[in-house]
Design an enzyme around this catalytic site. Sequence first.
Site, PDB file in Angstrom:
ATOM      1  N   SER A   1      55.144  27.808  57.209  1.00 56.81           N
ATOM      2  CA  SER A   1      55.004  26.773  55.854  1.00 56.81           C
ATOM      3  C   SER A   1      55.134  28.104  54.763  1.00 56.81           C
ATOM      4  O   SER A   1      55.151  29.431  55.004  1.00 56.81           O
ATOM      5  CB  SER A   1      53.645  26.582  56.151  1.00 56.81           C
ATOM      6  OG  SER A   1      52.755  27.521  56.377  1.00 56.81           O
TER       7      SER A   1
ATOM      8  N   GLU B   1      54.105  28.810  50.621  1.00 55.14           N
ATOM      9  CA  GLU B   1      53.239  28.567  49.401  1.00 55.14           C
ATOM     10  C   GLU B   1      53.876  28.654  47.956  1.00 55.14           C
ATOM     11  O   GLU B   1      54.565  29.825  47.889  1.00 55.14           O
ATOM     12  CB  GLU B   1      51.909  29.270  49.567  1.00 55.14           C
ATOM     13  CG  GLU B   1      51.040  28.879  48.496  1.00 55.14           C
ATOM     14  CD  GLU B   1      49.567  29.593  48.645  1.00 55.14           C
ATOM     15  OE1 GLU B   1      48.969  29.372  49.770  1.00 55.14           O
ATOM     16  OE2 GLU B   1      49.054  30.323  48.112  1.00 55.14           O
TER      17      GLU B   1
ATOM     18  N   ASP C   1      38.120  29.283  43.203  1.00 55.48           N
ATOM     19  CA  ASP C   1      37.426  30.258  42.196  1.00 55.48           C
ATOM     20  C   ASP C   1      36.632  29.904  41.189  1.00 55.48           C
ATOM     21  O   ASP C   1      37.019  28.816  40.701  1.00 55.48           O
ATOM     22  CB  ASP C   1      38.446  31.123  41.832  1.00 55.48           C
ATOM     23  CG  ASP C   1      39.137  31.833  42.945  1.00 55.48           C
ATOM     24  OD1 ASP C   1      38.557  32.198  44.050  1.00 55.48           O
ATOM     25  OD2 ASP C   1      40.587  32.047  42.882  1.00 55.48           O
TER      26      ASP C   1
ATOM     27  N   PHE D   1      46.752  42.096  42.857  1.00 55.04           N
ATOM     28  CA  PHE D   1      46.200  41.026  43.674  1.00 55.04           C
ATOM     29  C   PHE D   1      45.345  41.583  44.733  1.00 55.04           C
ATOM     30  O   PHE D   1      44.361  40.684  45.099  1.00 55.04           O
ATOM     31  CB  PHE D   1      47.525  40.290  44.236  1.00 55.04           C
ATOM     32  CG  PHE D   1      48.272  39.408  43.395  1.00 55.04           C
ATOM     33  CD1 PHE D   1      47.822  39.149  42.179  1.00 55.04           C
ATOM     34  CD2 PHE D   1      49.435  39.215  43.727  1.00 55.04           C
ATOM     35  CE1 PHE D   1      48.656  38.506  41.448  1.00 55.04           C
ATOM     36  CE2 PHE D   1      50.332  38.389  42.992  1.00 55.04           C
ATOM     37  CZ  PHE D   1      49.896  37.811  41.755  1.00 55.04           C
TER      38      PHE D   1
ATOM     39  N   HIS E   1      52.461  31.903  57.226  1.00 52.50           N
ATOM     40  CA  HIS E   1      52.617  31.324  56.044  1.00 52.50           C
ATOM     41  C   HIS E   1      52.912  32.161  54.846  1.00 52.50           C
ATOM     42  O   HIS E   1      52.101  33.170  54.713  1.00 52.50           O
ATOM     43  CB  HIS E   1      51.063  30.582  55.887  1.00 52.50           C
ATOM     44  CG  HIS E   1      50.956  29.905  54.491  1.00 52.50           C
ATOM     45  ND1 HIS E   1      51.318  28.543  54.526  1.00 52.50           N
ATOM     46  CD2 HIS E   1      50.497  30.280  53.425  1.00 52.50           C
ATOM     47  CE1 HIS E   1      50.969  28.249  53.211  1.00 52.50           C
ATOM     48  NE2 HIS E   1      50.296  29.111  52.659  1.00 52.50           N
TER      49      HIS E   1
END
Length: 287
Positions: free
Chosen positions: A7, A9, A100, A211, A261
């Site tokens: 998959s 994102e 978040d 990140f 993913h």
Amino acid sequence: MSENTYSIELFPPKTPEGAQKLRATRAELAQLKPRYFSVTFGAGGSTQSGTRDTVLEIAAEGHEAAPHLSCIGRNRDELRAMLAEYQANGIRRVVALRGDLPSGYGMLDASSGEFAYASQLIEFIRKETGDWFHIETAAYPEVHPQARSAQDDLRHFAGKIQAGADSAITQYFYNPDAYFRFVEDAAKLGVTAPIVPGIMPIMNYTQLMRFSDMCGAEIPRWIRLKLAGFGDDTASLKAFGLDVVTRLCEKLLAGGAPGLHFYTLNQAGATREIWGRLGLNLQLTAR
């Protein structure tokens, strides 16, 4: 391999130009025939309309789309309306997260809204919609940055599966041993749901460091030093990154991971290259 889930994102665009660019990127990525596209949700639900619009656009193009749903700052009526809209549009998969806190929101406590944890959101989705949605949730092989301990984090994860999540997607990582140990430890707590590794292609050193500092993903020292040593040589950095991430994926799949993913950051190139190196194009076309 035929049962593995691969998959992709994406995140919702903030401008008309961004929306047009994402359509082009998505058209490239759609050629890979992923099982589904997931679309992220901003802190405190700040991209709610963008997430919905992107998900419905993907679905209208004939692809399965999975909106991220976060519960921080949301009440039951808001979430009930969102779920009903997705049901009405034939969306069958969601990614259920705590989410978040938006900037300036303060600390997470009983006043943060009607939900404080993803397990509560998952229970709510199941109560409201039964088995309509395939519910994905998050996993943290290297421990959630806000967890009290690794053991506590693992118990929270098991609680999300027990609450009704069908499968999980991990935070990205570059140490396969962390993933395999996490899966093993989760199994000892009775978790049998698939735990799909999250994969972050390496495209930009500064961005990756930022990140990783925010989400608690560890960059192994040898990788970090190699990336830093490339300086402005972006071509060598990207080539090295492709090799590292491809090998990571190979080890994960060889060890029994139930799919991959990809966190694309709305860029097609690196994901397409890794996908091709792994031969996923051929495997998925042959199904």
